[in-house]
Design a protein around this motif. Structure first.
Motif, PDB file in Angstrom:
ATOM      1  N   ALA A 109     -14.387   0.504  10.324  1.00 10.77           N
ATOM      2  CA  ALA A 109     -14.885   1.218  11.496  1.00 10.77           C
ATOM      3  C   ALA A 109     -15.416   2.595  11.132  1.00 10.77           C
ATOM      4  N   ALA A 163     -19.314   3.099  11.747  1.00  5.17           N
ATOM      5  CA  ALA A 163     -19.657   4.417  12.302  1.00  5.17           C
ATOM      6  C   ALA A 163     -20.408   5.285  11.303  1.00  5.17           C
ATOM      7  N   VAL A 190     -10.680   9.743  18.668  1.00 10.91           N
ATOM      8  CA  VAL A 190     -10.054   8.438  18.456  1.00 10.91           C
ATOM      9  C   VAL A 190      -9.054   8.223  19.576  1.00 10.91           C
ATOM     10  N   ALA A 231      -7.544   5.448  11.346  1.00 11.66           N
ATOM     11  CA  ALA A 231      -8.956   5.813  11.473  1.00 11.66           C
ATOM     12  C   ALA A 231      -9.112   7.324  11.559  1.00 11.66           C
ATOM     13  N   ILE A 284     -14.012   6.425  18.466  1.00 16.10           N
ATOM     14  CA  ILE A 284     -13.417   5.167  18.012  1.00 16.10           C
ATOM     15  C   ILE A 284     -12.376   4.747  19.034  1.00 16.10           C
ATOM     16  N   VAL A 329     -17.526   3.168  18.874  1.00 16.11           N
ATOM     17  CA  VAL A 329     -17.076   2.094  17.998  1.00 16.11           C
ATOM     18  C   VAL A 329     -15.843   1.447  18.622  1.00 16.11           C
TER      19      VAL A 329
END
Length: 355
Positions: A171, A176, A186, A196, A244, A267
């Motif tokens: 991701a 991304a 996030v 992430a 994200i 994402v």
């Protein structure tokens, strides 16, 4: 006894496993799952640890998204284990005792996509813990092509994070393509999001973890801060370059649309239950780049393990282990988003089938 011509460390008779037992909510339970001998291209693993994740929760809740998971299916696909015995065609590097993590997507092994090591593109692909038996068990059979060796420097408690870390890596790095100086949000309550966030920060981004008030929120903020990540519940419209979304909750999806800048990148890495369709994404006028990142490849696993090797103690901070006789409880607590017995946020419940 090993399969004819195979290699073996021996095996036990009983094989306790967490499986789907009914199509009703809460329809999971412990059962004995006897194993046959490994096929020619299979490896039998002694499972050290197996994490529980969002797809297991969807099965537990009997969401329609899990309707294809048959009764009796052993769940769980986030595991680390060691080779016990192998089939005839398994390479020598998978010797008994080798520590490995499985890639959860299984391809046919013969098509163009599989030959290119892209089983997620295989028209006949299946998934461990969904349409093939998973690893929430003392022992499991896995195709050897799905196994990735674990570096000696990564303990089992951190290696069990390899699958969510591989999703996070893809991701952040592949989908991304996060750049230094970008502002990244996030939304998360679990391990994929935290991983992430750490990876985006390592890439040079300014990272904010997005949460909402609720049980364990203060402890989650403290945990993020201890990992060097900022957190907020406040809203900041048109702020972020990249978002994200790792919760699988419609409320966070809608918030991402509000707070991303025009032409920002959204994402989506979570598995969404029925009824949480991403309708707000379609209705925005910001011309967002909406990207999906639900899978990971062998290369993502290798990169994720290399990342985890730089943080070998991370698992001790993120996982809570449960013996198999508390497996159903662990899944229920995961579904509820609870804290553990020590009051820590339950980031990743992990089963320990072989104490």
């Amino acid at each position: 006894m090993a399969a004819a011509g195979g290699r073996s460390l021996g095996h036990a008779a009983m094989n306790p496993a967490l499986a789907r037992t009914s199509a009703e909510p809460g329809g999971v339970g412990l059962m004995d799952h006897p194993l046959r001998a490994p096929g020619a291209d299979e490896v039998e693993l002694r499972v050290s640890l197996c994490g529980l994740c969002g797809s297991d929760v969807i099965i537990y809740r009997a969401d329609p998204a899990a309707s294809s998971v048959p009764l009796g299916m052993v769940i769980g696909h986030e595991s680390v284990g060691s080779v016990v015995r192998t089939g005839l065609l398994v390479p020598e590097w998978l010797a008994p005792g080798t520590r490995v993590v499985p890639i959860s997507t299984v391809g046919c092994g013969h098509c163009e996509a599989c030959r290119a090591d892209q089983p997620h593109l295989c028209a006949r692909r299946s998934g461990l813990g969904l349409t093939q038996h998973g690893q929430a068990a003392a022992r499991a059979l896995v195709p050897w092509r799905n196994l990735v060796p674990v570096p000696d420097s990564v303990p089992d408690t951190t290696a069990v994070l390899a699958e969510p870390a591989s999703i996070a890596w893809r991701a952040v790095s592949t989908v991304a393509r996060i750049q230094p100086g970008e502002r990244v949000a996030v939304s998360t309550t679990r391990s994929i999001g935290l991983l992430a966030g750490l990876m985006a920060q390592r890439a040079g981004a300014t990272v904010t973890m997005i949460g909402r008030e609720g049980p364990g929120h203060a402890a989650r903020v403290d945990l993020a801060a201890s990992l060097g990540l900022d957190s907020t519940t406040g809203r900041q419209p048109d702020t972020y370059d990249v978002w994200i979304e790792a919760t699988g909750a419609g409320i966070h999806l809608a918030r991402a649309v509000q707070e991303l800048r025009p032409l920002g990148r959204l994402v989506m890495v979570a598995m969404y239950a029925t009824g949480t369709a991403p309708a707000p994404v379609v209705r925005t006028s910001k011309n967002l780049d909406v990207l999906h990142s639900f899978i990971s490849t062998r290369q993502d696993f290798e990169q994720a393990l290399a990342f985890l090797a730089t943080l070998p103690d991370l698992g001790e901070r993120l996982i809570t282990t449960y013996p198999m006789d508390r497996a159903v409880e662990a899944l229920r607590l995961t579904a509820d988003g609870s804290t553990d017995a020590a009051g820590r946020p339950l980031i990743k419940a992990v089963l320990q089938p072989n104490p």
